[in-house]
Design a protein around this motif. Structure first.
Motif, PDB file in Angstrom:
ATOM      1  N   ARG A  39      -0.344 -10.992  -1.605  1.00  0.00           N
ATOM      2  CA  ARG A  39      -1.350 -11.979  -1.229  1.00  0.00           C
ATOM      3  C   ARG A  39      -0.649 -13.085  -0.447  1.00  0.00           C
ATOM      4  O   ARG A  39       0.549 -13.326  -0.625  1.00  0.00           O
ATOM      5  CB  ARG A  39      -2.018 -12.556  -2.469  1.00  0.00           C
ATOM      6  CG  ARG A  39      -2.991 -11.582  -3.114  1.00  0.00           C
ATOM      7  CD  ARG A  39      -3.443 -12.080  -4.465  1.00  0.00           C
ATOM      8  NE  ARG A  39      -4.175 -13.338  -4.387  1.00  0.00           N
ATOM      9  CZ  ARG A  39      -4.543 -14.027  -5.471  1.00  0.00           C
ATOM     10  NH1 ARG A  39      -4.250 -13.581  -6.670  1.00  0.00           N
ATOM     11  NH2 ARG A  39      -5.210 -15.152  -5.338  1.00  0.00           N
ATOM     12  N   VAL A  54      -6.889  -9.266   0.878  1.00  0.00           N
ATOM     13  CA  VAL A  54      -6.009  -8.698  -0.153  1.00  0.00           C
ATOM     14  C   VAL A  54      -5.783  -7.205   0.094  1.00  0.00           C
ATOM     15  O   VAL A  54      -6.595  -6.531   0.739  1.00  0.00           O
ATOM     16  CB  VAL A  54      -6.591  -8.903  -1.569  1.00  0.00           C
ATOM     17  CG1 VAL A  54      -6.588 -10.370  -1.941  1.00  0.00           C
ATOM     18  CG2 VAL A  54      -7.994  -8.342  -1.660  1.00  0.00           C
ATOM     19  N   ALA A  96       0.422 -10.682   3.585  1.00  0.00           N
ATOM     20  CA  ALA A  96      -0.975 -10.242   3.479  1.00  0.00           C
ATOM     21  C   ALA A  96      -1.390  -9.446   4.710  1.00  0.00           C
ATOM     22  O   ALA A  96      -0.984  -9.759   5.836  1.00  0.00           O
ATOM     23  CB  ALA A  96      -1.892 -11.447   3.326  1.00  0.00           C
TER      24      ALA A  96
END
Lengths: 538, 181
Positions: A39, A54, A96
């Motif tokens: 993340r 995500v 991410a």
């Protein structure tokens, strides 16, 4: 369980099973805990869980062959992948992915320094090698070469250059001489002279023959880079900075032109320009506002203050109205001569300006004598950037607004007026106060860039307002001809969208190539604003 | 490394000399600990390290620069295998080291702000009474049960450490443990 868009649960489970068979169960990650590593720790969408990007899973191959197997499995199940090297791109999205639900291909385990060549000054690197690890490798072996490290030493040359990042020697992609990458069809390609079988010139001649396709890999999604030739810098005998300052407001223009001309001539290696008085109230990370009310009053007045008013304030406060700086390095005698030349150059142009030479640093450095916050600027990467950027007690990270503009005084003033107006119109006094007035620096030889850190807070409403302001700033700056050079994961489309000349011909060309080389759209969909057909919003 | 002089001074200050042997082996069920990290520029850090040394832990002084310590002592060890590291440092130093520890897949399983005595994030499995005494915190971490690390890591998220507003200078005690502990 999060699924990649357009992928059934059955296909996803089958792919995870095949990844496990290919890499081993301990290198395939699906738990929430494991996926938290992928993340964006500094997500601009804090408090907005439906917007945060995500991953659905992550895999950690250790070899080119394993990367090829991952790509084959992804093609079979039409699974979107997102490759990351060290994953430390803090402020620009971290590890991410661009598309929620992508499977992150974590290349941190591919961390071999394959070769360092002292004669030709290059390194052959895998993507997981960090700046501090490479620097350590060099120092441990007494190799007198420096790596162009970014402020964040936990990042690495491969990932940094593939995001058009910069190091203490400037533009890092300019130091890339060749790339090895796994293409979306699983083939391995070597760019430039690396395409010659048994060729000797891959590390030293980047173009080869025909199109140089190395440029297709940074800020894009045409392959997973598994090796890179990265040029290193011979350790100089001496490195020394200097600055020139003046209390006269109207000196700023000639000073910027003069410092840039020294750079164009190759006399100095880096340059930057500031107006310390206008910037006296800045409070971006690492700076402390001097809270001078008259500065804010002048900046907010029509035409942002007359030169005479700024001159008077400079004399009253002792803070210069104009300042430029540069760095020189090489043999000590040449450094001394170059500084003499620069001093004379500015003395002729602006006799009243003050020239100051910085501390001479002789190599090999005795690091015990160098303050840790100066290491990066001397080619010694560390984690000090992390320490400086660690939460300031009020925020949860940051993301960068980083426009490019011309290295000329008129452009610097115009850009500041434009940005300040957008911030004022948005009624964001705190953002405006932190911005204050920004100068520019020159990791790139002929343009300036600035890094303004938007802070992330616990207040989701505040974060949402700042996202709107970021959007407005990018678009307004583009109307004036200034564009971002780099963007966090969530802003790839926004920034790519301003590169829209001739009905977005560049984007359409990239999409055509993407559809041809990646028909299943598996590699990093959306990276660089390039979407494969299956995810494109036509 | 903590000097013998520092150990003796700190131990005397904490009233430990009369009761503690020079080296106390870790309990059999405690988490294998590679090293205890401290910043010798801060007195609580020195006391923390001195107590850890009495418990048999190797100690390393960051002297304000976590990167040098990482390169010199942790990077090579973590490349061999993941192993726990504990420390008492300013938060800013933990911030960088925590990210480097992601590569060998270590988790932050304990985070304690010394000044306030508050425990943050994934440390909920810690049942021992906590105090602002660095020596007591060192005893806790050096004897951390291995099974607690496993429980803690299930509750752990690297991001959870960011859910608390530390300043860069806040002195925090911490423990990072491998996923498979």
């Amino acid at each position: 369980m999060m699924l990649p868009p357009g992928v059934s649960e059955e296909a996803f489970r089958a792919a995870i099973h095949e990844f496990t068979a290919a890499l081993g169960a301990d290198q395939v990650f699906t738990s929430e805990d494991d996926l938290s590593l992928y993340r964006d720790a500094y997500t601009p969408y804090r408090g907005m869980p439906d917007k945060e990007i995500v991953a659905s899973a992550a895999v950690a191959p250790v070899s080119v062959e394993q990367v090829q197997r991952v790509v084959h499995i992804a093609n079979k199940h039409r699974l979107p992948l997102f490759a990351t090297s060290t994953g430390r791109n803090l402020g620009y999205g971290g590890a991410a992915p661009t598309l929620s639900g992508s499977v992150v291909v974590d290349l941190k385990r591919m961390n071999r320094v394959v070769e360092v060549n002292v004669t030709d000054c290059y390194a052959v690197l895998e993507p997981g090698v960090s700046f501090i690890e490479l620097s350590h490798y060099l120092r441990e072996r007494n190799i007198p070469l420096l790596v162009s490290a970014a402020e964040n030493g936990a990042g690495g040359p491969v990932g940094n250059s593939l995001d058009h990042g910069v190091g203490f020697l400037g533009d890092n992609f300019a130091r890339v001489c060749g790339i090895e990458a796994v293409l979306p069809n699983g083939e391995v390609i070597r760019t430039g002279s690396g395409a010659v079988s048994n060729g000797k010139l891959w590390p030293v001649y980047k173009y080869g023959f025909g199109p140089d396709v190395s440029g297709l890999f940074p800020q894009a999604n045409f392959g997973i880079v598994t090796k890179m030739i990265f040029w290193l810098e011979p350790e100089p005998e001496r490195m020394q900075g200097f600055s020139v300052s003046s209390s006269k407001h109207d000196d700023f223009g000639p000073m910027v032109d003069a410092i840039q001309m020294l750079r164009h001539k190759g006399i100095i290696r880096s340059s930057g320009a500031r107006n310390p008085l206008r910037a006296a109230n800045n409070s971006t990370v690492g700076m402390r506002s001097r809270n001078i009310p008259e500065v804010e009053r002048l900046l907010s007045s029509p035409g942002d203050g007359a030169a005479s008013a700024w001159d008077a304030l400079s004399i009253a406060t002792g803070i210069p109205n104009a300042s430029v700086n540069g760095t020189v390095w090489g043999p000590a005698k040449i450094v001394v001569a170059t500084l003499d030349h620069a001093r004379e150059h500015f003395a002729k142009l602006l006799p009243h300006a003050t020239f100051s030479a910085g501390t001479a640093r002789d190599f090999p450095l005795d690091l015990a004598t160098v303050p840790v916050d100066q290491w990066v600027g001397l080619g010694m990467p560390n984690l000090w950037g992390f320490q400086r950027l660690a939460n300031q007690g009020v925020n949860r990270g940051h993301y960068y607004f980083s426009p490019l503009f011309k290295a000329q005084a008129d452009d610097i003033f115009a850009m500041n007026r434009t940005v300040r107006k957008v911030m004022a119109d948005a009624n964001e006094p705190e953002i405006l106060k932190r911005w204050g007035w920004q100068g520019g620096g020159g990791p790139f030889p002929k343009t300036y860039v600035l890094y303004y850190d938007f802070l992330v807070y616990d207040d989701a409403g505040l974060n949402a307002r700042h996202l709107k302001l970021f959007d407005r700033l990018v678009k307004t700056c583009a109307e004036h001809g200034w564009a971002e050079y780099r963007a966090p994961a969530g802003f790839q489309d926004l920034v790519a969208g301003v590169y829209a000349n001739n009905n977005s011909a560049l984007r359409r060309f990239c999409e055509t190539m993407k559809d041809a080389v990646d028909p299943n759209g598996i590699l990093s969909p959306g990276r660089g604003g390039i979407w494969p057909r299956r995810y494109r919003k036509e | 490394m903590v000097t013998r002089r520092q150990v003796l001074q700190a131990a005397a200050g904490a009233g430990l000399i009369a009761t503690a042997p020079h080296s106390i082996a870790q309990r059999n069920d405690s988490l294998p600990l590679h090293r205890v990290v401290f910043d010798g520029r801060h007195e609580p850090g020195v006391r923390f390290a001195a107590e850890a040394a009495l418990w048999g832990a190797e100690t390393s002084d960051t002297r304000g620069d976590i990167a040098a310590l990482y390169v010199r002592e942790l990077m090579t060890r973590w490349r061999k295998s993941a192993i726990a590291v504990a420390g008492l440092t300013p938060y800013s130093q933990l911030f960088g080291l925590r990210l480097m520890a992601e590569t060998p897949r270590l988790r932050l399983v304990f985070l304690h702000e010394l000044k306030s005595g508050d425990v943050y994030g994934p440390a909920n499995v810690c049942r021992a009474p906590l105090s602002t005494d660095p020596a007591a915190t060192a005893r806790l971490l050096c004897g951390w049960p291995a099974h607690s690390a496993t429980v803690a890591r299930r509750e752990s998220s690297i991001l959870s450490a960011q859910d608390h507003p530390f300043t860069n200078d806040a002195l925090v005690a911490w423990l990072m443990a491998p996923v498979s502990a």
